[in-house]
Design a protein around this motif. Structure first.
Motif, PDB file in Angstrom:
ATOM      1  N   ASP A 186      -2.130  11.245  18.397  1.00 25.02           N
ATOM      2  CA  ASP A 186      -3.514  12.385  19.099  1.00 25.02           C
ATOM      3  C   ASP A 186      -4.298  12.080  17.591  1.00 25.02           C
ATOM      4  O   ASP A 186      -5.549  11.788  17.270  1.00 25.02           O
ATOM      5  CB  ASP A 186      -3.995  13.712  18.423  1.00 25.02           C
ATOM      6  N   ALA A 187      -3.431  11.803  16.481  1.00 21.05           N
ATOM      7  CA  ALA A 187      -3.637  11.330  14.890  1.00 21.05           C
ATOM      8  C   ALA A 187      -2.696  10.836  14.280  1.00 21.05           C
ATOM      9  O   ALA A 187      -1.838  10.870  15.159  1.00 21.05           O
ATOM     10  CB  ALA A 187      -4.208  12.588  14.483  1.00 21.05           C
ATOM     11  N   VAL A 188      -3.111   9.937  13.408  1.00 21.86           N
ATOM     12  CA  VAL A 188      -1.827   9.044  12.756  1.00 21.86           C
ATOM     13  C   VAL A 188      -1.942   9.628  11.345  1.00 21.86           C
ATOM     14  O   VAL A 188      -3.428   9.291  10.824  1.00 21.86           O
ATOM     15  CB  VAL A 188      -2.401   7.556  13.008  1.00 21.86           C
ATOM     16  N   ILE A 189      -1.414   9.905  10.684  1.00 19.98           N
ATOM     17  CA  ILE A 189      -1.458  10.976   9.078  1.00 19.98           C
ATOM     18  C   ILE A 189      -0.557  10.274   8.080  1.00 19.98           C
ATOM     19  O   ILE A 189       0.628   9.781   8.686  1.00 19.98           O
ATOM     20  CB  ILE A 189      -0.845  12.533   8.775  1.00 19.98           C
ATOM     21  N   LEU A 190      -1.391   9.418   7.217  1.00 17.42           N
ATOM     22  CA  LEU A 190      -0.484   8.368   6.385  1.00 17.42           C
ATOM     23  C   LEU A 190      -0.141   9.628   5.283  1.00 17.42           C
ATOM     24  O   LEU A 190      -0.729  10.088   4.271  1.00 17.42           O
ATOM     25  CB  LEU A 190      -1.359   7.311   5.835  1.00 17.42           C
ATOM     26  N   PRO A 191       0.584   9.245   5.118  1.00 12.53           N
ATOM     27  CA  PRO A 191       1.659  10.797   3.890  1.00 12.53           C
ATOM     28  C   PRO A 191       1.212   9.823   2.843  1.00 12.53           C
ATOM     29  O   PRO A 191       0.817   8.902   2.287  1.00 12.53           O
ATOM     30  CB  PRO A 191       3.170  11.779   4.461  1.00 12.53           C
ATOM     31  N   PRO A 192       1.406  10.681   1.929  1.00  9.99           N
ATOM     32  CA  PRO A 192       1.428   9.857  -0.316  1.00  9.99           C
ATOM     33  C   PRO A 192       2.848   8.998  -0.240  1.00  9.99           C
ATOM     34  O   PRO A 192       2.642   9.033  -1.433  1.00  9.99           O
ATOM     35  CB  PRO A 192       0.952  11.345  -1.215  1.00  9.99           C
ATOM     36  N   SER A 193       2.851   8.442   0.363  1.00  8.76           N
ATOM     37  CA  SER A 193       4.008   7.574   0.667  1.00  8.76           C
ATOM     38  C   SER A 193       3.751   6.258  -0.775  1.00  8.76           C
ATOM     39  O   SER A 193       1.860   5.619  -0.446  1.00  8.76           O
ATOM     40  CB  SER A 193       4.248   6.401   1.495  1.00  8.76           C
ATOM     41  N   ASN A 194       4.047   5.219  -1.336  1.00  8.64           N
ATOM     42  CA  ASN A 194       3.546   3.847  -1.293  1.00  8.64           C
ATOM     43  C   ASN A 194       2.267   2.813  -0.618  1.00  8.64           C
ATOM     44  O   ASN A 194       3.275   2.751  -0.138  1.00  8.64           O
ATOM     45  CB  ASN A 194       4.632   2.977  -2.227  1.00  8.64           C
ATOM     46  N   PRO A 195       1.412   3.338  -1.621  1.00  9.01           N
ATOM     47  CA  PRO A 195       0.458   2.633  -0.244  1.00  9.01           C
ATOM     48  C   PRO A 195       0.338   0.540   0.198  1.00  9.01           C
ATOM     49  O   PRO A 195      -0.409   0.018   0.617  1.00  9.01           O
ATOM     50  CB  PRO A 195      -0.958   2.291  -0.677  1.00  9.01           C
ATOM     51  N   VAL A 196       1.333   0.171  -0.938  1.00 12.55           N
ATOM     52  CA  VAL A 196       1.471  -1.408  -0.615  1.00 12.55           C
ATOM     53  C   VAL A 196       3.162  -1.145  -0.324  1.00 12.55           C
ATOM     54  O   VAL A 196       2.569  -2.332   0.773  1.00 12.55           O
ATOM     55  CB  VAL A 196       1.490  -1.714  -2.617  1.00 12.55           C
ATOM     56  N   VAL A 197       4.284  -1.273  -0.877  1.00 14.36           N
ATOM     57  CA  VAL A 197       5.399  -1.269  -0.079  1.00 14.36           C
ATOM     58  C   VAL A 197       6.030  -0.132   0.923  1.00 14.36           C
ATOM     59  O   VAL A 197       6.958  -0.821   1.572  1.00 14.36           O
ATOM     60  CB  VAL A 197       6.404  -1.235  -1.742  1.00 14.36           C
ATOM     61  N   SER A 198       5.358   0.949   1.146  1.00 12.08           N
ATOM     62  CA  SER A 198       5.501   1.465   2.107  1.00 12.08           C
ATOM     63  C   SER A 198       5.034   1.487   2.893  1.00 12.08           C
ATOM     64  O   SER A 198       4.665   0.697   4.106  1.00 12.08           O
ATOM     65  CB  SER A 198       6.172   2.996   1.316  1.00 12.08           C
ATOM     66  N   ASP A 207      -7.760   2.235  16.554  1.00 14.99           N
ATOM     67  CA  ASP A 207      -8.062   2.892  17.719  1.00 14.99           C
ATOM     68  C   ASP A 207      -7.272   4.648  17.376  1.00 14.99           C
ATOM     69  O   ASP A 207      -8.731   5.543  18.278  1.00 14.99           O
ATOM     70  CB  ASP A 207      -7.010   2.320  19.021  1.00 14.99           C
ATOM     71  N   ARG A 208      -7.183   5.079  16.427  1.00 17.45           N
ATOM     72  CA  ARG A 208      -6.905   6.346  16.085  1.00 17.45           C
ATOM     73  C   ARG A 208      -7.265   7.309  15.944  1.00 17.45           C
ATOM     74  O   ARG A 208      -8.258   6.598  14.589  1.00 17.45           O
ATOM     75  CB  ARG A 208      -5.284   6.170  16.409  1.00 17.45           C
ATOM     76  N   THR A 209      -7.340   8.569  15.847  1.00 19.67           N
ATOM     77  CA  THR A 209      -7.715   9.059  14.126  1.00 19.67           C
ATOM     78  C   THR A 209      -6.995   9.239  13.337  1.00 19.67           C
ATOM     79  O   THR A 209      -5.840   9.130  13.509  1.00 19.67           O
ATOM     80  CB  THR A 209      -8.461  10.492  14.690  1.00 19.67           C
ATOM     81  N   VAL A 210      -6.863   8.302  12.363  1.00 13.64           N
ATOM     82  CA  VAL A 210      -6.539   8.135  11.033  1.00 13.64           C
ATOM     83  C   VAL A 210      -6.882   8.843   9.788  1.00 13.64           C
ATOM     84  O   VAL A 210      -8.208   8.553   9.314  1.00 13.64           O
ATOM     85  CB  VAL A 210      -5.681   6.790  10.914  1.00 13.64           C
ATOM     86  N   VAL A 211      -5.918   9.644   9.128  1.00  9.24           N
ATOM     87  CA  VAL A 211      -6.435  10.636   8.133  1.00  9.24           C
ATOM     88  C   VAL A 211      -5.331  10.065   7.083  1.00  9.24           C
ATOM     89  O   VAL A 211      -4.198  10.597   7.238  1.00  9.24           O
ATOM     90  CB  VAL A 211      -6.242  11.942   8.465  1.00  9.24           C
ATOM     91  N   GLY A 212      -5.721  10.307   5.892  1.00 14.24           N
ATOM     92  CA  GLY A 212      -4.493   9.485   5.323  1.00 14.24           C
ATOM     93  C   GLY A 212      -4.127  10.743   3.423  1.00 14.24           C
ATOM     94  O   GLY A 212      -5.527  11.504   3.070  1.00 14.24           O
ATOM     95  N   VAL A 213      -2.933  11.041   3.159  1.00 13.78           N
ATOM     96  CA  VAL A 213      -3.713  12.043   2.232  1.00 13.78           C
ATOM     97  C   VAL A 213      -3.004  10.427   0.585  1.00 13.78           C
ATOM     98  O   VAL A 213      -2.289  10.346   0.481  1.00 13.78           O
ATOM     99  CB  VAL A 213      -1.972  12.402   2.376  1.00 13.78           C
ATOM    100  N   SER A 214      -3.997  11.001  -0.505  1.00 16.47           N
ATOM    101  CA  SER A 214      -4.014  10.006  -0.963  1.00 16.47           C
ATOM    102  C   SER A 214      -2.288  10.082  -2.432  1.00 16.47           C
ATOM    103  O   SER A 214      -2.571  11.470  -2.624  1.00 16.47           O
ATOM    104  CB  SER A 214      -5.041  10.057  -2.497  1.00 16.47           C
ATOM    105  N   PRO A 215      -2.212   9.451  -2.584  1.00 17.39           N
ATOM    106  CA  PRO A 215      -1.016   9.182  -3.117  1.00 17.39           C
ATOM    107  C   PRO A 215      -1.136   9.181  -4.672  1.00 17.39           C
ATOM    108  O   PRO A 215      -0.470   8.980  -5.291  1.00 17.39           O
ATOM    109  CB  PRO A 215       0.393   8.155  -2.433  1.00 17.39           C
ATOM    110  N   ILE A 216      -2.319   8.313  -4.746  1.00 23.25           N
ATOM    111  CA  ILE A 216      -3.058   8.546  -6.529  1.00 23.25           C
ATOM    112  C   ILE A 216      -3.439   9.698  -6.728  1.00 23.25           C
ATOM    113  O   ILE A 216      -4.684  10.151  -5.952  1.00 23.25           O
ATOM    114  CB  ILE A 216      -3.901   7.855  -6.582  1.00 23.25           C
ATOM    115  N   ILE A 217      -3.099  10.675  -7.833  1.00 20.38           N
ATOM    116  CA  ILE A 217      -3.869  11.383  -8.867  1.00 20.38           C
ATOM    117  C   ILE A 217      -4.668  11.403  -9.555  1.00 20.38           C
ATOM    118  O   ILE A 217      -3.980  11.003 -10.656  1.00 20.38           O
ATOM    119  CB  ILE A 217      -3.069  12.547  -8.272  1.00 20.38           C
ATOM    120  N   GLY A 218      -5.900  11.646  -9.811  1.00 16.32           N
ATOM    121  CA  GLY A 218      -6.390  11.183 -11.134  1.00 16.32           C
ATOM    122  C   GLY A 218      -6.190   9.856 -11.548  1.00 16.32           C
ATOM    123  O   GLY A 218      -5.372   9.609 -12.932  1.00 16.32           O
ATOM    124  N   GLY A 219      -6.127   8.649 -10.968  1.00 14.30           N
ATOM    125  CA  GLY A 219      -5.579   7.823 -11.455  1.00 14.30           C
ATOM    126  C   GLY A 219      -4.045   7.185 -11.588  1.00 14.30           C
ATOM    127  O   GLY A 219      -4.581   6.054 -12.273  1.00 14.30           O
TER     128      GLY A 219
END
Lengths: 368, 368
Positions: free
Chosen positions: B242-254, B270-282
């Motif tokens: 029903d949804a794919v959620i990207l956790p705040p994991s390393n966006p490159v190597v994870s 094809d799915r609803t994808v929501v990501g949680v940014s692993p970067i905060i304030g740069g």
């Protein structure tokens, strides 16, 4: 550790004067024997605890280096042919109980009380394996010990033969002897039992540890033995040996397993061989050798074991005072205390074995 | 652990009322979706520490079972696609750091302080390996952890695929999620560095642990990725999600490593994808993701990472309040506190991600 007991003051072999060594520059008509210049070479086919303790006594008697000090007071050398018949693969790790017991005992890492395994040992890994439901549960896999198996398994997987692996492990332990596995090939002792689950063959370790050798054994088989070859160095060491000494190891699954590798027994027949009886007064000194002897139809006695080993192999046989009067045709039998009750007693037993070998070798020389 | 913060009181997905579930007996013209009857299926591609902590929050938010109690208050399900790009064979043992971190964290065995490895851990095995001169010396191999690797290595050697091994390990840990490796094939992330020893590729673990990602990386390569296939169950889980959620994991190597397995990213689009940014304030929330982003030429920022992941993939993107105002074309960006400072905060972040996914899925449904 030296003993001053009068009967073992003979230090001929300690000083390397036993063998007729050619003087420097002197040539002989026989093939050159440079290794005999002032040193004695002993080969010992050994199992686990009993063999390892005997070896510690032999090392002391010969004054060869010890791990603790790396002190080498003579040029004598000891080559150990280690039993690998009780090797087993558990949890994907290749475990060589007898080689490790020799290595740890001579290298100062053994758990002295139990005679096997490492001192200051923990069992976290085993606890975790149990939590994962891994089997078997009866094997006492210690944490320190596990590291040894990890190193060995990794090296074997990389293509090194067991003899090279054993040498690498000994680089750390410096046991003061050259430790060779009897073979680089896989030979595993299996025991045919006939219990509640019917007639079946189980690995020696399962029979020995899980069943404490209490399950009557119908047969003991060295699986793979007939096709095994002696490990590199084994036959050369025997050929160059001034004496072969059989320690009080299990005559069936330790010494018997080693003698079962084609070529090893045959090579030893040509040498001066002295054995130390593992049976005293009709019972094993330690362990459950009687169960093994019963399985192969040999009476548990100092005399029957010598006869089983064979007069063609044995030149001399040390029995305990309790077995004084034992006679074995074609074998020189001597009696003396054989309990390895402390390092000094063990050293004295080893010295007596070497003494007898030297005496019998001289007699051979006179005959020949 | 529930939070009563007003913005997260929406319990639609908790009660399973979000999706238009056909009433019993009702037929639809679309393909049957029995799994949507009263439950929500979430897929999370996860790396190690950050991913594992987020998952603990998500599990709490959805009220799915926890290892401690095995309490399952809803029928929602979480399928984790674990990164295996940082897997490595050391000492002959197959080590899967990210899978283990997820398993230990959700199973209650994690060392909470460091975020990886086991609680109440010892290092006897490592100490012994060092005494044998084994390399590398920089890997923190714990005793309890070693048992996990022994089980895995033995099962792999016996022919089981990593997915089956992972399932067997999870039988013990009961993480409350279905944990699948991204692939059963070997994919190893290597880092091309150019240091004193010249230009060379080293395993990600060596770069990450030994060099603490301080050695400038020229390139990050998933060796074997192009030929890898998603592990059994991965594509089905995505298709049914029903949804794919990207956790705040390393966006490159994870996350990047998982998306690099052919077929996985394509299925997620094809799915609803929501990501949680692993970067905060740069800067990365934790770890050294900035070094990885720099290596692939992506600026360390919440917006650039979303653009790197791609608007074709992402439907929604949660950024921290520090990054409020971030805009990514084609992606719904929302800001809220994103520091996973404690379990309640983490649960609230996870709930916000699910909320956004539900909202965007409904919008999709209206459009479609």
């Amino acid at each position: 550790m030296a003993t001053d007991a009068p009967e073992f003051t003979d230090s001929r072999y300690r000083n390397g004067h036993v063998w007729a060594a050619p003087a420097a520059g002197q040539t002989t008509h026989t093939r050159p024997q440079p290794a005999r210049l002032g040193r004695m070479r002993i080969v010992v086919p050994a199992g686990g605890i009993g063999g390892a303790r005997f070896l510690r006594g032999l090392r002391a008697a010969l004054g060869t280096g010890t791990a603790a000090t790396e002190e080498q007071t003579t040029d004598h050398s000891i080559t150990v042919i280690g039993n690998t018949g009780d090797d087993i693969t558990l949890f994907g790790l290749r475990i060589c109980p007898d080689l490790d017991t020799v290595m740890y005992t001579l290298g100062g890492g053994i758990n002295e009380e139990q005679g096997w395994g490492r001192t200051d040992e923990g069992f976290t890994v085993k606890e975790e394996l149990l939590a994962y439901g891994m089997k078997p549960t009866w094997f006492g896999l210690g944490d320190r010990d596990t590291a040894t198996h990890i190193v060995r398994t990794q090296m074997l997987a990389a293509g090194y033969p067991l003899s090279a692996v054993t040498e690498a492990l000994c680089d750390r332990w410096r046991p003061g002897v050259r430790l060779l596995p009897m073979t680089d090939d896989q030979v595993e002792t299996h025991v045919v039992v006939n219990g509640d689950e019917g007639r079946r063959a189980i690995h020696f370790q399962e029979w020995w540890i899980k069943h404490r050798a209490a399950l009557p054994a119908e047969q003991i088989v060295g699986v793979g033995a007939e096709k095994a070859e002696p490990a590199p160095g084994v036959l050369d060491a025997i050929a160059e040996a001034d004496a072969v000494i059989l320690p009080p190891s299990n005559p069936v699954v330790s010494v018997g397993s080693i003698l079962g590798v084609p070529g090893i027994r045959e090579a030893m027949v040509d040498r001066t061989v002295v054995g130390v009886s593992p049976i005293i007064g009709g019972a094993p000194v330690r362990g459950m050798a009687d169960a093994c002897l019963t399985a192969i139809g040999v009476e548990t006695g100092a005399g029957p074991v010598a006869e089983h080993l064979g007069a063609d192999l044995l030149d001399g046989w040390l029995v305990d005072e309790a077995d004084a009067g034992t006679e074995v045709e074609g074998v020189e039998v001597r009696s003396r205390p054989l309990y390895m009750s402390d390092p000094a007693a063990t050293e004295a037993i080893a010295r007596a074995a070497v003494d007898l070998a030297v005496e019998l070798a001289e007699r051979r020389g006179e005959r020949g």
